[in-house]
Design an enzyme around this catalytic site. Sequence first.
Site, PDB file in Angstrom:
ATOM      1  N   GLY A 172      -2.854 -16.576  -2.178  1.00 17.70           N
ATOM      2  CA  GLY A 172      -1.747 -16.579  -1.233  1.00 17.70           C
ATOM      3  C   GLY A 172      -0.407 -16.191  -1.812  1.00 17.70           C
ATOM      4  N   SER A 173      -0.386 -15.403  -2.914  1.00 20.01           N
ATOM      5  CA  SER A 173       0.925 -15.054  -3.479  1.00 20.01           C
ATOM      6  C   SER A 173       1.699 -14.126  -2.540  1.00 20.01           C
ATOM      7  CB  SER A 173       0.780 -14.436  -4.870  1.00 20.01           C
ATOM      8  OG  SER A 173       0.225 -13.153  -4.798  1.00 20.01           O
ATOM      9  N   ASN A 174       1.008 -13.288  -1.799  1.00 17.00           N
ATOM     10  CA  ASN A 174       1.728 -12.449  -0.825  1.00 17.00           C
ATOM     11  C   ASN A 174       2.314 -13.300   0.294  1.00 17.00           C
ATOM     12  OD1 ASN A 174       1.675  -9.382  -1.258  1.00 17.00           O
ATOM     13  ND2 ASN A 174      -0.376 -10.029  -1.884  1.00 17.00           N
ATOM     14  N   MET A 185     -10.443 -10.778   2.878  1.00 17.87           N
ATOM     15  CA  MET A 185     -11.441  -9.904   2.275  1.00 17.87           C
ATOM     16  C   MET A 185     -12.609  -9.581   3.215  1.00 17.87           C
ATOM     17  SD  MET A 185      -9.754  -9.288  -0.345  1.00 17.87           S
ATOM     18  CE  MET A 185     -10.786  -8.364  -1.461  1.00 17.87           C
ATOM     19  N   ARG A 186     -12.366  -9.573   4.520  1.00 15.93           N
ATOM     20  CA  ARG A 186     -13.430  -9.169   5.449  1.00 15.93           C
ATOM     21  C   ARG A 186     -12.954  -7.990   6.288  1.00 15.93           C
ATOM     22  NH1 ARG A 186     -17.397 -13.651   6.388  1.00 15.93           N
ATOM     23  NH2 ARG A 186     -16.600 -15.394   5.157  1.00 15.93           N
ATOM     24  N   VAL A 224     -12.258  -6.078   9.628  1.00 19.06           N
ATOM     25  CA  VAL A 224     -11.891  -6.538  10.970  1.00 19.06           C
ATOM     26  C   VAL A 224     -12.666  -5.712  12.001  1.00 19.06           C
ATOM     27  CG1 VAL A 224      -9.964  -6.710  12.590  1.00 19.06           C
ATOM     28  CG2 VAL A 224      -9.628  -7.312  10.184  1.00 19.06           C
ATOM     29  N   ASN A 260      -2.213  -4.677   6.773  1.00 20.46           N
ATOM     30  CA  ASN A 260      -2.881  -5.144   5.558  1.00 20.46           C
ATOM     31  C   ASN A 260      -2.127  -4.615   4.341  1.00 20.46           C
ATOM     32  OD1 ASN A 260      -5.023  -6.251   3.928  1.00 20.46           O
ATOM     33  ND2 ASN A 260      -5.816  -4.168   3.673  1.00 20.46           N
ATOM     34  N   HIS A 279      -2.912  -3.438   0.363  1.00 18.89           N
ATOM     35  CA  HIS A 279      -4.034  -3.073  -0.505  1.00 18.89           C
ATOM     36  C   HIS A 279      -3.483  -2.647  -1.869  1.00 18.89           C
ATOM     37  CE1 HIS A 279      -8.036  -1.807  -1.570  1.00 18.89           C
ATOM     38  NE2 HIS A 279      -7.510  -0.709  -2.093  1.00 18.89           N
TER      39      HIS A 279
END
Length: 195
Positions: A14-16, A94-95, A97, A111, A113
Amino acid sequence: MQPLKIAVLGSGKGSNFRSILNAILSGQLKARPVLAVSDVQGAGILTLAENLGVPTAEVKESKFRTRLSEEVECGLVSTLRASGAELVVLAGYMRVVKKPLLDAFPRRIINIHPSLLPAFPGLEAWRQAIEAGVTTTGCTVHFVDSGIDSGQIIAQSEVPVLPGDTPATLHARIQEAEHRIYPDVIKRFAAREIP
Ligand code: GAR
């Protein structure tokens, strides 16, 4: 202008999410986190949210590893709608959508990346960059579509690959750039600049 209501989805530390929260708390980003969601029990992103009184939700998926089953994703759509979220922010989610979520929030799922897309989509993009021997990589914020890291690009930031970099040192340098560009992009949504 009203603060933009955002929901953040993540599977990791969760750093973002923390960088987004810091931008909000320091008054630089006019947004309100209305929900944090994780598909991983006890993920760091949930703890961060709980500490700040941001509502949390967990999605429980036992059938698939890389996506949600249709009924679970439809449940997630209901939870997101009930939160009032205007923008769905994937931060280390990490899934892939699928249609229920894409249809519910057209052009309102983004997102981040850890590469300069279209280079190195998929897992551990920083390791892919080292293995490919490039000297510059970076990070990308993009709209989410049904592909893997393939949606329209909104912003990118370059990061050098330095001699002696390991996957961990390179990922850490890319994350510093992520923590700058993600709040900046969300600011543009909050200013209602992005149609
Ligand atoms: C980030 O580096 C993000 O770019 C990456 O996961 C990390 C999550 O870190 N996402 C992907 O690779 C998506 N394809 P965080 O949990 O500390 O924000």
